[in-house]
Design a protein around this motif. Sequence first.
Motif, PDB file in Angstrom:
ATOM      1  N   PHE A 416      12.792  16.202  -0.681  1.00 18.83           N
ATOM      2  CA  PHE A 416      13.265  14.841  -0.392  1.00 18.83           C
ATOM      3  C   PHE A 416      14.472  14.535  -1.278  1.00 18.83           C
ATOM      4  N   ASP A 417      15.565  14.086  -0.684  1.00 15.63           N
ATOM      5  CA  ASP A 417      16.741  13.687  -1.455  1.00 15.63           C
ATOM      6  C   ASP A 417      16.884  12.171  -1.386  1.00 15.63           C
ATOM      7  N   GLU A 418      16.942  11.511  -2.569  1.00 18.62           N
ATOM      8  CA  GLU A 418      17.045  10.044  -2.659  1.00 18.62           C
ATOM      9  C   GLU A 418      15.947   9.380  -1.821  1.00 18.62           C
ATOM     10  N   LEU A 419      14.719   9.754  -2.147  1.00 17.28           N
ATOM     11  CA  LEU A 419      13.566   9.239  -1.412  1.00 17.28           C
ATOM     12  C   LEU A 419      13.490   7.716  -1.536  1.00 17.28           C
ATOM     13  N   GLY A 420      13.373   7.038  -0.382  1.00 14.65           N
ATOM     14  CA  GLY A 420      13.242   5.586  -0.358  1.00 14.65           C
ATOM     15  C   GLY A 420      14.546   4.838  -0.470  1.00 14.65           C
ATOM     16  N   ALA A 421      15.686   5.550  -0.416  1.00 18.28           N
ATOM     17  CA  ALA A 421      16.984   4.888  -0.568  1.00 18.28           C
ATOM     18  C   ALA A 421      17.343   4.126   0.698  1.00 18.28           C
ATOM     19  N   GLY A 422      18.273   3.180   0.567  1.00 16.00           N
ATOM     20  CA  GLY A 422      18.787   2.473   1.730  1.00 16.00           C
ATOM     21  C   GLY A 422      18.074   1.188   2.040  1.00 16.00           C
ATOM     22  N   THR A 423      17.177   0.743   1.168  1.00 14.24           N
ATOM     23  CA  THR A 423      16.459  -0.513   1.418  1.00 14.24           C
ATOM     24  C   THR A 423      16.275  -1.246   0.091  1.00 14.24           C
ATOM     25  N   ASP A 424      15.513  -2.316   0.098  1.00  7.48           N
ATOM     26  CA  ASP A 424      15.255  -3.079  -1.114  1.00  7.48           C
ATOM     27  C   ASP A 424      14.689  -2.165  -2.206  1.00  7.48           C
ATOM     28  N   PRO A 425      15.284  -2.174  -3.412  1.00  6.46           N
ATOM     29  CA  PRO A 425      14.872  -1.230  -4.463  1.00  6.46           C
ATOM     30  C   PRO A 425      13.383  -1.255  -4.772  1.00  6.46           C
ATOM     31  N   GLN A 426      12.815  -2.458  -4.845  1.00  4.65           N
ATOM     32  CA  GLN A 426      11.393  -2.550  -5.199  1.00  4.65           C
ATOM     33  C   GLN A 426      10.517  -1.955  -4.097  1.00  4.65           C
ATOM     34  N   GLU A 427      10.832  -2.316  -2.834  1.00  5.22           N
ATOM     35  CA  GLU A 427      10.062  -1.763  -1.721  1.00  5.22           C
ATOM     36  C   GLU A 427      10.335  -0.263  -1.554  1.00  5.22           C
ATOM     37  N   GLY A 428      11.591   0.139  -1.738  1.00  4.13           N
ATOM     38  CA  GLY A 428      11.935   1.566  -1.617  1.00  4.13           C
ATOM     39  C   GLY A 428      11.198   2.405  -2.635  1.00  4.13           C
ATOM     40  N   ALA A 429      11.127   1.918  -3.887  1.00  5.53           N
ATOM     41  CA  ALA A 429      10.411   2.649  -4.935  1.00  5.53           C
ATOM     42  C   ALA A 429       8.933   2.762  -4.602  1.00  5.53           C
ATOM     43  N   ALA A 430       8.337   1.661  -4.082  1.00  2.00           N
ATOM     44  CA  ALA A 430       6.916   1.678  -3.728  1.00  2.00           C
ATOM     45  C   ALA A 430       6.651   2.677  -2.602  1.00  2.00           C
ATOM     46  N   LEU A 431       7.539   2.693  -1.601  1.00  2.00           N
ATOM     47  CA  LEU A 431       7.391   3.670  -0.515  1.00  2.00           C
ATOM     48  C   LEU A 431       7.532   5.095  -1.032  1.00  2.00           C
ATOM     49  N   ALA A 432       8.491   5.298  -1.905  1.00  2.00           N
ATOM     50  CA  ALA A 432       8.713   6.645  -2.454  1.00  2.00           C
ATOM     51  C   ALA A 432       7.466   7.149  -3.169  1.00  2.00           C
ATOM     52  N   ILE A 433       6.846   6.291  -3.978  1.00  2.00           N
ATOM     53  CA  ILE A 433       5.637   6.688  -4.701  1.00  2.00           C
ATOM     54  C   ILE A 433       4.510   7.015  -3.727  1.00  2.00           C
ATOM     55  N   SER A 434       4.346   6.186  -2.692  1.00  2.00           N
ATOM     56  CA  SER A 434       3.279   6.421  -1.719  1.00  2.00           C
ATOM     57  C   SER A 434       3.487   7.719  -0.957  1.00  2.00           C
ATOM     58  N   ILE A 435       4.745   7.996  -0.553  1.00  5.54           N
ATOM     59  CA  ILE A 435       5.048   9.231   0.192  1.00  5.54           C
ATOM     60  C   ILE A 435       4.792  10.451  -0.680  1.00  5.54           C
ATOM     61  N   LEU A 436       5.221  10.370  -1.945  1.00  7.50           N
ATOM     62  CA  LEU A 436       4.995  11.490  -2.865  1.00  7.50           C
ATOM     63  C   LEU A 436       3.503  11.720  -3.074  1.00  7.50           C
ATOM     64  N   ASP A 437       2.750  10.655  -3.231  1.00  5.42           N
ATOM     65  CA  ASP A 437       1.304  10.794  -3.396  1.00  5.42           C
ATOM     66  C   ASP A 437       0.677  11.478  -2.179  1.00  5.42           C
ATOM     67  N   GLU A 438       1.149  11.122  -0.984  1.00  6.86           N
ATOM     68  CA  GLU A 438       0.603  11.701   0.239  1.00  6.86           C
ATOM     69  C   GLU A 438       0.901  13.189   0.331  1.00  6.86           C
ATOM     70  N   VAL A 439       2.164  13.557   0.124  1.00  8.96           N
ATOM     71  CA  VAL A 439       2.558  14.965   0.266  1.00  8.96           C
ATOM     72  C   VAL A 439       1.932  15.812  -0.831  1.00  8.96           C
ATOM     73  N   HIS A 440       2.004  15.316  -2.059  1.00  6.92           N
ATOM     74  CA  HIS A 440       1.437  16.064  -3.180  1.00  6.92           C
ATOM     75  C   HIS A 440      -0.082  16.140  -3.068  1.00  6.92           C
ATOM     76  N   GLY A 441      -0.689  15.048  -2.612  1.00  7.73           N
ATOM     77  CA  GLY A 441      -2.146  15.009  -2.506  1.00  7.73           C
ATOM     78  C   GLY A 441      -2.701  15.974  -1.492  1.00  7.73           C
ATOM     79  N   ARG A 442      -1.916  16.341  -0.488  1.00 12.13           N
ATOM     80  CA  ARG A 442      -2.389  17.289   0.530  1.00 12.13           C
ATOM     81  C   ARG A 442      -2.035  18.734   0.190  1.00 12.13           C
ATOM     82  N   GLY A 443      -1.569  18.977  -1.028  1.00 10.96           N
ATOM     83  CA  GLY A 443      -1.430  20.348  -1.518  1.00 10.96           C
ATOM     84  C   GLY A 443      -0.094  21.008  -1.306  1.00 10.96           C
ATOM     85  N   ALA A 444       0.885  20.318  -0.715  1.00  5.13           N
ATOM     86  CA  ALA A 444       2.195  20.929  -0.496  1.00  5.13           C
ATOM     87  C   ALA A 444       2.975  20.980  -1.806  1.00  5.13           C
TER      88      ALA A 444
END
Length: 787
Positions: A416-444
Motif C-alpha cells: 500500500f502506498d500512502e494508505l488512506g490518502a486523499g480524504t480527511d486526515p483523521q478519517e483517512g488515518a482511521a481507515l488506514a489502521i483498520s485496513i492494515l489490521d485486516e490484512v495483517h490479521g489474516r496472515g498476509a
Amino acid sequence: MIAERALKTLEYDKIINQVSQFCTNSIGKSTIEQLKPKTTLEEVNQLLDEMDEGLSILRLRQNVPMGGIFDIRPSAKRAQIGGVLSPMELMEISSTIRASRIFREFIEDLDADEEIEIPYFLEKKEDLPILTGLQHEINSCIDDNANVSDSASPTLRTIRQQLRMQEGRVREKLASLTRGTNAAKMLSDSIITIRNDRFVIPVKAEYRSHYGGVIHDQSSSGQTLYIEPDAVVQSNNEIHSLKTKEKAEIDRILGVLSAMVQEVAHEIFVMIQVLGQIDVILAKAKYGQANKCSKPKMNQEGYMKLTQARHPLLDRETAVANNIEFGKEFTAIVITGPNTGGKTVTLKTVGLCTLMAQSGIPIPALDGSELAVFDQLFSDIGDEQSIEQSLSTFSSHMVNIVDILKKFDENSLVLFDELGAGTDPQEGAALAISILDEVHGRGARVMATTHYPELKAYGFNRPAVVNASVEFDVETLSPTYRLLIGVPGRSNAFEISKRLGLPDHIIETSKGYTGTETHEVESMIASLEESRLKSEKDAEESAHLLQEAKELQAELDAKLKDYDDLKESLEKKAKEKAKKIVEDAKRESEAVIDELHKMKTNANKIVKEHEIIEARKRLEEATPVENKVLKKQRQINARTQQLQKGDEVRVTSYGQKGVLVEKASNNEWVVQIGILKMKLDESDLEYIKPEKLKDTVNVSNVRGREAVKLELDLRGERYEDALQLTEKYIDDALLSNYHRVSIIHGKGTGALRKGVQELLKRHPRVKSYAFGSASEGGYGVTVADLK
C-alpha cells in the motif's frame, strides 16, 4: 497468479524490456515478452537454477554461440499446409538448424571438460531435434545468396547450360550489329540491353525500318526505339522457352524441399521453442552480470531479507541501497515520514525484486539475500484518479483496495502506498489502521507507506508489526533515502523551518498548538533516532575492532604454524642426528670388541700397554650418546642458575638466540626470540656472553648494569629530546649485542617519525629499518636491524 494491476504499477514490463535487450534473436525477445512470475517454489527455483547455470557458462566461456537463428515458425506453418517456400525462407531454415547443431556441440564440449555442472543445459540440448539431413538437402540446392544453385538437379543444370549458350549467341549477333559500318549513325548507343526479358538494341527513330523486328520500348523523348531485330527474334523465343523450363524446374525443387520441411514441421516448432528458452536464460544471466545482481535464496514461509538492495530501474551508481528484512518476527512494515523521502521507492524495490525472483531474473542485491514465493502480489501505488469514471484519487484507491481485500490470502504480499490518502486526515488515518489490521490479521505479508502521524505509533502496540522511516538529514535539508526499520518518521517541520530562518518565537508558539501527545511521540522518535545513531557508531567501531582482531589472529596463526613447522623440523633433525650417533657408537663398540677378541685369541702375541689404553678410550667414546647429553645438560643447568633479566641466551632445543624478558616462575623464563615471545624452562637455556665485552670488560660488571629494553617509547617526548634519546638508545642496544630493536614514535603528524627515520638512515651501525607489522604497531613503530 500475480495480479496484472501489480505488474503494471510496479513497472514489471520495464524490467522485461531491459532483460530483452540482452537477447540475441527475435525468438528470445518474443519468448521473454510472455514471461510471467511463477507461483510455486519448485518452478521458481528451476528458473533461478537455469539462470545460474547460464551465468556459470558465461563466466567460463565468455560467450555462447547463438548466431544465425531466425524465427522460422511462419515458414514452417506455410509448409505444413502445403505452401511452397521461397529460397530465402529455406536458407533461414537451414541457418537455424545449423545454429542448433553448433549449440549442441558447444554444450557437449562443455560437458566433456567437467569444469561445471550444467544439468539444465544438457536437458535443453537433448530437447533439440536433430535435423541435419534437412539442412544438407537445403544447402545442396540453395546457395548463400538465397538462389537455387545449378547443382539442385541435373535437369536444371542442363537447362541453364543451354540458356547460357543461347544468350551468348544472341549477344554475339547483336554485338555484330552494333559494330556495323552505319551503327554509329543509326544507333543511339552501341550497347545491348533488355526489355520485356528480351535482348534489344537502341535505334534512332528515323532508322527503325533498317533493322526491322519488334519495338519493345522507346525513350521519353521518342527519338530512341528499343528494337528486337528480326535476326534474333527466334533466338529470343528459344531463350524465353528455356527460362520457362528453368522456372518450372525451380518450382519443382522448391516444392520438394518444402515437402521435406512439412514432414519435420513439428520438430522445427520444438527447436524454435527450445532455442528461445535458451536465449532467455542467457539474457537473464547477462542482465545479472551487467547490473551486478545476485541469485536469491527462495522460501515458502513469507520471509524476506534483502541485503543492500537497489531499485532495479534507478541508476546503479546513484541509487541508495537498503537492507530490508521482515516475515519472521514481524510480518508488517509501516513506513512513515514526509513525501519525496523515498518511501515509494522502497515499496517498489521490494515488489519488483519479488517479481524478478519469481521470474528467474537475478535481483540487484548482495549475495545471501532471501525472498519468498507468493501465490499473489497486490499493490496500490500511484495516483489512480479516473476522469472517465468520475472517481477522485481517494475513490479510485478505495476501489482497488476493496478488490484486494476480496482476493488476498495468507500467501499474499500486499503493498500500500500512502494508505488512506486523499480524504480527511483523521478519517483517512482511521481507515488506514483498520485496513492494515485486516490484512495483517489474516496472515498476509504487508508493507505500507503513510504520512499520517497517527500511524507513527502503530507498530508499538501490535505484535508482529514494525514501524520504519526514511532518513532525513536536517543539516542538508534533504532525504538520504536510507530505510530505518524500527524508527518511525519524524515531521522535521520545526527543525527545517528553524534552519531556513523562521523566528524562534513563531516556532515556539506553533509547538504549543501541536498538543501533548504529539510532543511525546516526537520525543520518543527523537530518542529512538539518537539510540540508533549511537548503535550504528558502536557497531561500526566494533566491526573495525573485529577486523583488526581477525587480522591479528590470522598473523598469530601464521606465526604459530611457522613455529610448529620449525619445531617439527628441528625435532626430526635431532632424532636423525641421535640415531646416527647411536649407530656410529654401536659400530665403534663392535669394532673395539672384535679387536679385543683378536688380542685374546692371539695369546702368543705380546699386547702393548698403550694398545690397551687406546682400546679402552675408544670404547668410552662409543658409549651411548644419552649419557653425554645429560652430562652437557647438567653443565648448562648449572649455568642457568645465575640468569638475569636482559641476558642473551641460546635456546638449546631450537638452536635459536633470544633475550630474557622476565621470569615467569621458579624454573621458567619469558624469552623474546625475534618477534616471538615464548615461555621456556631454565634447563633449555644457555647464557651467551656478549661478544664485544668478552676480552675488554669484566663480565660481572656488564651483567650488573641495568638491562636495555628491546623497544624505546618516544611518545610524549619533545622532538630534540626524542632524537637524542634515540641516538643513545642505539648505542646501548649495540653494547647489549641487540640485532633488532623497535622505536615507538606514534602516528601523530608524522614529524617525529620522519626525524627518527632520518637519524636511522644516517647511523653507520643501522643496517635497515621499516615500519612494524600490524601486531607491532603498524605506522606508529619503526623496527631497525643493527649490524
